[in-house]
Design an enzyme around this catalytic site. Structure first.
Site, PDB file in Angstrom:
ATOM      1  N   GLU A   1      -6.766  -7.700   2.973  1.00  0.00           N
ATOM      2  CA  GLU A   1      -5.919  -8.479   2.044  1.00  0.00           C
ATOM      3  C   GLU A   1      -5.851  -9.946   2.451  1.00  0.00           C
ATOM      4  O   GLU A   1      -4.768 -10.492   2.692  1.00  0.00           O
ATOM      5  CB  GLU A   1      -4.522  -7.848   1.954  1.00  0.00           C
ATOM      6  CG  GLU A   1      -4.553  -6.472   1.329  1.00  0.00           C
ATOM      7  CD  GLU A   1      -3.164  -5.857   1.115  1.00  0.00           C
ATOM      8  OE1 GLU A   1      -2.205  -6.304   1.755  1.00  0.00           O
ATOM      9  OE2 GLU A   1      -3.053  -4.933   0.286  1.00  0.00           O
TER      10      GLU A   1
ATOM     11  N   GLU B   1      -7.240   1.242  -0.541  1.00  0.00           N
ATOM     12  CA  GLU B   1      -5.808   1.529  -0.386  1.00  0.00           C
ATOM     13  C   GLU B   1      -5.224   1.839  -1.750  1.00  0.00           C
ATOM     14  O   GLU B   1      -5.443   1.089  -2.707  1.00  0.00           O
ATOM     15  CB  GLU B   1      -5.041   0.334   0.183  1.00  0.00           C
ATOM     16  CG  GLU B   1      -5.221   0.102   1.647  1.00  0.00           C
ATOM     17  CD  GLU B   1      -4.280  -0.961   2.191  1.00  0.00           C
ATOM     18  OE1 GLU B   1      -3.137  -1.066   1.699  1.00  0.00           O
ATOM     19  OE2 GLU B   1      -4.703  -1.678   3.100  1.00  0.00           O
TER      20      GLU B   1
HETATM   21  C1  BG6 Z   1      -1.034  -3.116   2.111  1.00  0.00           C
HETATM   22  C2  BG6 Z   1      -1.390  -3.245   3.563  1.00  0.00           C
HETATM   23  O1  BG6 Z   1      -0.600  -4.349   1.666  1.00  0.00           O
HETATM   24  O2  BG6 Z   1       0.032  -2.276   1.776  1.00  0.00           O
HETATM   25  C3  BG6 Z   1      -1.021  -2.044   4.411  1.00  0.00           C
HETATM   26  O3  BG6 Z   1      -2.757  -3.531   3.717  1.00  0.00           O
HETATM   27  C4  BG6 Z   1       0.346  -1.545   4.009  1.00  0.00           C
HETATM   28  O4  BG6 Z   1      -1.098  -2.401   5.761  1.00  0.00           O
HETATM   29  C5  BG6 Z   1       0.308  -1.126   2.550  1.00  0.00           C
HETATM   30  O5  BG6 Z   1       0.842  -0.529   4.812  1.00  0.00           O
HETATM   31  C6  BG6 Z   1       1.613  -0.540   2.044  1.00  0.00           C
HETATM   32  O6  BG6 Z   1       2.686  -1.394   2.318  1.00  0.00           O
HETATM   33  P1  BG6 Z   1       3.967  -0.884   3.095  1.00  0.00           P
HETATM   34  O7  BG6 Z   1       4.758  -2.089   3.340  1.00  0.00           O
HETATM   35  O8  BG6 Z   1       4.636   0.080   2.172  1.00  0.00           O
HETATM   36  O9  BG6 Z   1       3.483  -0.240   4.326  1.00  0.00           O
END
Ligand code: BG6
Length: 489
Positions: A191, A387
């Site tokens: 990101e 993701e």
């Molecule tokens: C993404 C990141 O932005 O979102 C991850 O690359 C992160 O590292 C994921 O864990 C989810 O966000 P969060 O804050 O719910 O863990």
């Protein structure tokens, strides 16, 4: 059974990051990283979203001096450092073809600027990568996932300092050489577009160090430029060390909709989408967009560049584009008067057509289809969803089960939309669900915000056995993978 358009050899799997999973933050010579400074912050309001990530000089000093009382949850992670064999066995049982992991820079170069790598760190990742290979799981390795060495912030200016490019490239060369027989798929910066959303975690910029907002903005652009150069150089050296390697960029896909068809709202959405594309434009096309150069001029921002920087960015563009997808956003010319929602991403206007997660993130599977189609139309290179997932406060019920039907529903809806995009010809290499095993949240450092198919018995304070337990979604995902996306029932 739906007709599946998922191609043969589709890389189904899951994703984690070193700083949210490994724990063992000071074991075997590991240095402190920016993640080890993050405090547990569960109660930040939507409007103050940026505060979740905010770190200033005092917070850094306190974290360095910390002797064990603060709740620095990422230092604990889920103890993947010691339990990775057990976890990989569970991933194998689900049928994973790929696991996305990151290499913590601070295990290899604890301070970031050493002459020689830390052998214990190299051995650790060799063990994990070998274990994956032996279990038939392809590693997908992120070189930088919000975990740069803290010394590069305290002794340098984070990525604003040009030397950091050299330190990072050195780290990359070491791991490319070390693991060239084990890793084919690499991602450079996780990101990379989060540079303005949380500059400390992404590029090690402490905003208070700059006298004006404009100076801080210029510093962040400088740091970003250095990451673009470093990404290009990593691509160059990754290919040199293994000509079979596939190297990808990684961005947050933020599809932005206009609130309605008022032309000003359409224009606002266009602008937001164009800004979101900046990061992939540079890494896929190898050029800064004209609008940005123009903006720098208007704002009097001077980004220092070496003579060869632009040529390097142009020459070493990525093989594929990977992205995270959690939500879409809405913009409105009347945003002030509208209700807001948040996400790990950004604050936006509430979309009345979409449900929300317990953390207020709007769930939009169709937005994923639109994202796939628009990214593929724009770039015409293979895509990879690295993701996606839903954070929820899963509970163990009276029968000792974790019935996360909502997670199954979430994934099912997203997979159906991916299938539709595939039907329209999108080239997609794979899909790794975020936090395939519960890990510490990036933004709030909560353990109770769970994404996994596998439950980890640990709470926000770090109490618990850390034992693993399959959730209901575990068998469901296994079936999806076994049927290559055709059995979503
Ligand atoms: C993404 C990141 O932005 O979102 C991850 O690359 C992160 O590292 C994921 O864990 C989810 O966000 P969060 O804050 O719910 O863990």
């Amino acid at each position: 059974m739906t007709k599946s358009y998922f191609p043969e050899g589709f890389l189904w799997g899951g994703a984690i990051a070193a700083n949210q999973a490994e724990g063992a933050w000071d074991v075997d010579g590991k240095g402190m990283s920016v993640a080890d400074v993050a405090l547990y912050k569960p109660d930040v309001s939507v409007e103050d979203y940026k505060k979740q990530w905010h770190v200033d000089e005092q917070a850094i000093a306190e974290a360095i001096a910390e002797k064990g009382t603060g709740n620095y949850a990422k230092r604990r992670g889920i103890d993947f450092y010691h339990r990775y064999k057990e976890d990989i066995a569970l991933f194998k049982e689900m049928g994973f073809k790929v696991l996305r992991v990151s290499i913590a820079w601070t295990r290899i170069f604890p301070r970031g600027d050493e002459a020689k790598p830390n052998q214990a760190g190299l051995a650790y990742y060799r063990d994990i990568l070998t274990e994956l290979k032996e279990n038939g799981i392809e590693p997908l390795v992120t070189l930088s996932h919000y975990e740069m060495p803290l010394d590069l912030v305290t002794e340098y200016q984070g990525w604003v300092s040009r030397e950091v490019v050299d330190f990072f490239v050195k780290f990359c060369k070491v791991v490319f050489a070390e693991y060239k027989d084990l890793v084919t798929y690499w991602l450079t910066f996780n990101e990379i577009d989060s540079v303005f959303r949380h500059p400390f975690t992404t590029v090690g910029v402490v905003e208070e160090r700059y006298e004006t907002k404009q100076a801080a903005e210029a510093a962040i652009y400088q740091a970003l430029h250095h990451q673009f150069v470093a990404s290009a150089l990593a691509t160059k050296y990754g290919r040199l060390s293994n000509p079979q390697a596939k190297i990808g960029a990684m961005v947050t896909k933020l599809m932005t909709y206009p609130e309605d068809c008022h032309p000003e709202n359409i224009a606002l959405a266009e602008k937001a989408n164009r800004e979101n594309h900046l990061y992939s434009d540079v890494q896929v096309w190898g050029e800064y967009p004209k609008w940005l150069l123009r903006e720098w001029q208007e704002k009097d921002i001077e980004v220092a560049m070496e003579n060869w920087d632009l040529a390097t960015i142009k020459e070493y563009t990525v093989d594929f584009l990977s992205f995270s997808y959690y939500m879409s956003l809405v913009v409105s010319k009347d945003a002030e008067q509208r209700e807001k929602v948040s996400g790990n991403i950004a604050t936006g206007v509430k979309n009345p057509y979409l449900p929300m997660t317990e953390w207020g993130w709007q769930i939009d599977p169709v937005g994923l289809r639109i994202s796939l189609l628009s990214l593929y139309d724009r770039y015409r290179i293979p895509l990879f969803i690295v993701e996606n997932g839903v954070g929820a406060a899963d509970e163990i019920d009276g029968n000792g089960e974790i019935n996360d039907q909502y997670r199954i529903d979430y994934f099912k809806a997203h997979f159906e939309q991916i299938n539709l995009a595939l039907k329209e010809g999108v080239e997609l290499m794979g899909y790794t669900s975020w936090g395939c095993i519960d890990i510490v949240s990036a933004s709030t450092s909560q353990m109770s915000k769970r994404y996994g198919f596998i439950y980890v018995d640990a709470d926000d304070e770090g109490n618990g056995t850390y034992d693993r337990k399959k959730k209901r979604s575990f068998d469901w995902y296994k079936k999806v993978i076994a049927s290559n996306g055709s059995d979503l029932a």
